[in-house]
Design a protein around this motif. Structure first.
Motif, PDB file in Angstrom:
ATOM      1  N   ARG A 135      44.882  61.863  64.508  1.00  0.00           N
ATOM      2  CA  ARG A 135      44.413  60.846  65.455  1.00  0.00           C
ATOM      3  C   ARG A 135      44.923  59.468  65.050  1.00  0.00           C
ATOM      4  O   ARG A 135      45.379  58.686  65.873  1.00  0.00           O
ATOM      5  CB  ARG A 135      42.892  60.851  65.548  1.00  0.00           C
ATOM      6  N   LYS A 183      41.283  61.941  72.592  1.00  0.00           N
ATOM      7  CA  LYS A 183      39.869  62.334  72.496  1.00  0.00           C
ATOM      8  C   LYS A 183      39.639  63.619  71.703  1.00  0.00           C
ATOM      9  O   LYS A 183      38.600  63.775  71.082  1.00  0.00           O
ATOM     10  CB  LYS A 183      39.242  62.451  73.882  1.00  0.00           C
ATOM     11  N   MET A 195      47.233  57.194  67.401  1.00  0.00           N
ATOM     12  CA  MET A 195      46.762  55.893  67.866  1.00  0.00           C
ATOM     13  C   MET A 195      47.718  54.790  67.466  1.00  0.00           C
ATOM     14  O   MET A 195      48.022  53.897  68.246  1.00  0.00           O
ATOM     15  CB  MET A 195      45.348  55.600  67.337  1.00  0.00           C
ATOM     16  N   ASN A 204      42.800  55.891  73.521  1.00  0.00           N
ATOM     17  CA  ASN A 204      41.581  56.599  73.113  1.00  0.00           C
ATOM     18  C   ASN A 204      41.336  57.815  73.990  1.00  0.00           C
ATOM     19  O   ASN A 204      40.937  58.873  73.500  1.00  0.00           O
ATOM     20  CB  ASN A 204      40.359  55.671  73.177  1.00  0.00           C
ATOM     21  N   LYS A 259      41.917  51.653  75.530  1.00  0.00           N
ATOM     22  CA  LYS A 259      41.155  52.645  76.295  1.00  0.00           C
ATOM     23  C   LYS A 259      42.016  53.844  76.639  1.00  0.00           C
ATOM     24  O   LYS A 259      41.589  54.994  76.520  1.00  0.00           O
ATOM     25  CB  LYS A 259      40.614  52.019  77.588  1.00  0.00           C
TER      26      LYS A 259
END
Length: 96
Positions: A84, A77, A88, A73, A70
């Motif tokens: 990305r 965003k 991540m 993420n 979470k």
């Protein structure tokens, strides 16, 4: 004939999916049955209903991983694509 075998090979994994789902349910039923071996009547019926409808328990490690996901993420965003994905990957590898 070759086209038939190629199609059969492509569709084979989908043909067996219901078997795996039934097996998981059967395993859950067996586990609940084992836990309920000392119960009788309405008590057993209520226990079995609760046991079979309950979701698997989430471990502390799984909760921590979900929180990390979470957080990463939220930080990513506005990112897209390869940026990305790279962010991540690095974010999830970080400890704590």
């Amino acid at each position: 004939m070759k086209k038939f075998f190629a199609a059969a090979l492509l569709l084979a994994p989908f043909a067996f999916q219901p078997v795996f789902a039934a097996t998981a349910q059967q395993q859950k039923m067996a586990a609940c049955n084992k836990e309920a071996s000392d119960k009788k009547g309405d008590e057993r019926k209520a226990f079995m209903k609760e046991c079979l409808s309950s979701k698997p328990k989430v471990s502390e490690a799984q909760k921590a991983q979900q929180e990390k996901m979470k957080s990463c993420n939220a930080e990513a965003k506005d990112m897209k694509g390869a940026d990305r994905k790279k962010f991540m990957s690095e974010c999830l590898k970080k400890s704590g």
